[in-house]
Design a protein around this motif. Sequence first.
Motif, PDB file in Angstrom:
ATOM      1  N   CYS A   1      99.160   5.066   7.681  1.00  0.00           N
ATOM      2  CA  CYS A   1      99.796   4.688   6.467  1.00  0.00           C
ATOM      3  C   CYS A   1      99.081   3.253   5.997  1.00  0.00           C
ATOM      4  N   LEU A   2      98.593   2.624   7.054  1.00  0.00           N
ATOM      5  CA  LEU A   2      97.936   1.439   6.547  1.00  0.00           C
ATOM      6  C   LEU A   2      96.652   1.878   5.957  1.00  0.00           C
ATOM      7  N   LEU A   3      96.046   2.841   6.534  1.00  0.00           N
ATOM      8  CA  LEU A   3      94.776   3.390   5.719  1.00  0.00           C
ATOM      9  C   LEU A   3      94.882   4.260   4.479  1.00  0.00           C
ATOM     10  N   VAL A   4      96.199   4.995   4.308  1.00  0.00           N
ATOM     11  CA  VAL A   4      96.241   5.474   2.878  1.00  0.00           C
ATOM     12  C   VAL A   4      96.443   4.430   2.065  1.00  0.00           C
ATOM     13  N   THR A   5      97.192   3.405   2.240  1.00  0.00           N
ATOM     14  CA  THR A   5      97.731   2.193   1.372  1.00  0.00           C
ATOM     15  C   THR A   5      96.745   1.423   1.050  1.00  0.00           C
ATOM     16  N   ARG A   6      95.580   1.731   1.874  1.00  0.00           N
ATOM     17  CA  ARG A   6      94.435   0.552   1.781  1.00  0.00           C
ATOM     18  C   ARG A   6      94.754  -0.746   2.035  1.00  0.00           C
ATOM     19  N   ARG A   7      95.717  -0.880   3.216  1.00  0.00           N
ATOM     20  CA  ARG A   7      96.146  -2.189   3.700  1.00  0.00           C
ATOM     21  C   ARG A   7      95.417  -2.859   4.964  1.00  0.00           C
ATOM     22  N   ALA A   8      94.404  -2.041   5.316  1.00  0.00           N
ATOM     23  CA  ALA A   8      93.731  -2.395   6.472  1.00  0.00           C
ATOM     24  C   ALA A   8      92.380  -1.893   6.305  1.00  0.00           C
ATOM     25  N   HIS A   9      91.372  -2.394   7.090  1.00  0.00           N
ATOM     26  CA  HIS A   9      90.103  -1.569   7.091  1.00  0.00           C
ATOM     27  C   HIS A   9      89.937  -0.490   8.157  1.00  0.00           C
ATOM     28  N   ARG A  10      89.200   0.562   8.096  1.00  0.00           N
ATOM     29  CA  ARG A  10      89.347   1.825   8.901  1.00  0.00           C
ATOM     30  C   ARG A  10      88.713   1.241  10.286  1.00  0.00           C
ATOM     31  N   ASP A  11      87.899   0.285  10.213  1.00  0.00           N
ATOM     32  CA  ASP A  11      87.397  -0.125  11.733  1.00  0.00           C
ATOM     33  C   ASP A  11      88.298  -0.751  12.645  1.00  0.00           C
ATOM     34  N   ASP A  12      89.518  -1.179  12.032  1.00  0.00           N
ATOM     35  CA  ASP A  12      90.437  -1.959  12.698  1.00  0.00           C
ATOM     36  C   ASP A  12      91.677  -0.814  13.078  1.00  0.00           C
ATOM     37  N   LEU A  13      91.460   0.376  12.670  1.00  0.00           N
ATOM     38  CA  LEU A  13      92.672   1.130  13.033  1.00  0.00           C
ATOM     39  C   LEU A  13      91.979   2.416  13.845  1.00  0.00           C
ATOM     40  N   SER A  14      93.058   2.759  14.838  1.00  0.00           N
ATOM     41  CA  SER A  14      92.707   3.787  15.805  1.00  0.00           C
ATOM     42  C   SER A  14      92.973   5.172  15.324  1.00  0.00           C
ATOM     43  N   LEU A  15      92.185   5.618  14.299  1.00  0.00           N
ATOM     44  CA  LEU A  15      92.241   7.002  13.762  1.00  0.00           C
ATOM     45  C   LEU A  15      90.898   7.740  14.012  1.00  0.00           C
ATOM     46  N   ARG A  16      90.989   8.876  14.368  1.00  0.00           N
ATOM     47  CA  ARG A  16      89.883   9.633  14.752  1.00  0.00           C
ATOM     48  C   ARG A  16      89.944  11.057  13.975  1.00  0.00           C
ATOM     49  N   ALA A  17      88.680  10.990  13.394  1.00  0.00           N
ATOM     50  CA  ALA A  17      88.234  12.457  12.609  1.00  0.00           C
ATOM     51  C   ALA A  17      87.504  13.276  13.366  1.00  0.00           C
ATOM     52  N   VAL A  18      87.615  14.574  13.013  1.00  0.00           N
ATOM     53  CA  VAL A  18      86.885  15.439  13.712  1.00  0.00           C
ATOM     54  C   VAL A  18      86.270  16.454  12.574  1.00  0.00           C
ATOM     55  N   GLY A  19      84.919  16.551  12.242  1.00  0.00           N
ATOM     56  CA  GLY A  19      84.580  17.116  11.161  1.00  0.00           C
ATOM     57  C   GLY A  19      83.898  16.246  10.123  1.00  0.00           C
ATOM     58  N   PRO A  20      82.793  16.503   9.431  1.00  0.00           N
ATOM     59  CA  PRO A  20      82.168  15.370   8.291  1.00  0.00           C
ATOM     60  C   PRO A  20      83.175  15.549   7.339  1.00  0.00           C
ATOM     61  N   ASP A  21      83.816  16.422   6.632  1.00  0.00           N
ATOM     62  CA  ASP A  21      84.878  16.233   5.634  1.00  0.00           C
ATOM     63  C   ASP A  21      85.894  15.205   6.062  1.00  0.00           C
ATOM     64  N   ALA A  22      86.622  15.496   7.173  1.00  0.00           N
ATOM     65  CA  ALA A  22      87.537  14.493   7.538  1.00  0.00           C
ATOM     66  C   ALA A  22      87.197  13.377   7.689  1.00  0.00           C
ATOM     67  N   GLU A  23      85.864  12.987   8.373  1.00  0.00           N
ATOM     68  CA  GLU A  23      85.217  11.765   8.262  1.00  0.00           C
ATOM     69  C   GLU A  23      85.196  10.970   7.063  1.00  0.00           C
ATOM     70  N   ARG A  24      84.649  11.790   6.155  1.00  0.00           N
ATOM     71  CA  ARG A  24      84.590  11.333   4.440  1.00  0.00           C
ATOM     72  C   ARG A  24      86.071  10.975   4.201  1.00  0.00           C
ATOM     73  N   TRP A  25      87.052  11.893   4.218  1.00  0.00           N
ATOM     74  CA  TRP A  25      88.396  11.484   3.689  1.00  0.00           C
ATOM     75  C   TRP A  25      88.689  10.276   3.997  1.00  0.00           C
ATOM     76  N   LEU A  26      88.653   9.955   5.452  1.00  0.00           N
ATOM     77  CA  LEU A  26      89.067   8.548   5.882  1.00  0.00           C
ATOM     78  C   LEU A  26      88.489   7.451   5.116  1.00  0.00           C
ATOM     79  N   ASP A  27      87.385   7.574   4.685  1.00  0.00           N
ATOM     80  CA  ASP A  27      86.827   6.581   4.252  1.00  0.00           C
ATOM     81  C   ASP A  27      87.336   6.243   2.867  1.00  0.00           C
TER      82      ASP A  27
END
Length: 268
Positions: free
Chosen positions: A223-249
């Motif tokens: 929720c912090l990520l998709v509302t852009r209230r925190a930097h991704r590097d500060d969150l414990s989210l894991r992406a598997v696959g290049p498309d999922a990796e891109r989406w989290l950015d």
Amino acid sequence: MSDASAVSAAVLDDLRQESEELDLLVAGLNAGGWALPTPAEGWTVAHQIAHLNWTDEVALLAVTDPGGFAGKAAEAAAAPETFVAEAAGEAVAALAPDALLVEWREGRARLQDALRAAPPQAKYPWYGPPMSVASMATARLMETWAHGQDVADALGVTRKPSTRLRHVARIGVRARDYAYFVRGAQPPAEQFRVELRAEDGTTSVYGPEDAAQRVTGPLLDFCLLVTRRAHRDDLSLRAVGPDAERWLDIAQAYAGPPGKDRPRKGER
């Protein structure tokens, strides 16, 4: 009561609770507290509440006068600088704190009444895709929580995550393709699997179980990520696959341009 009516009523109840929780944070502030800067550049606590008030009023217009809303949307497209100032609630933010609080309380009550009286399956215009009552209420809850996070950060308050976060996550997942479109990119054709753990031990799951592209992690962090209230590097989210990796950015749960990313912890 129909299934659609029951869903709409439940989301509206959660929206009211989310607003009341934020109300408790700001109701006792003095003038200095309302003037505190928040993590959103140039926005004070007063700006955050004024923006929520402005958006409630615009949402009310979309529900009660779609033609009038279309006129405002056209004005926004023609004069984006003016729109940005209005959306920031500059005029309302300048009110005395007591007056601003009354404006916000009365505005959100009017929107609640209008949404509860509206046909739940009707579609209402918005700056993104048209929305049903439940979708409109979910969007308002998401924004109330996100701007409430800015207020909490400004006040140095840690909020206990509630079950209402599932609404924020759901709109974040559903807005996946929009995050690509708003950046002029084509979204992936395949669906993603998203598995999010809440603090109470429950898991919110979206997408096919056998999806190759996957995102997992804490519900709050997503929720912090998709509302852009925190930097991704500060969150414990894991992406598997290049498309999922891109989406989290690029993921975002709200309509409009993405805005600036929040800095990493230690860079603020």
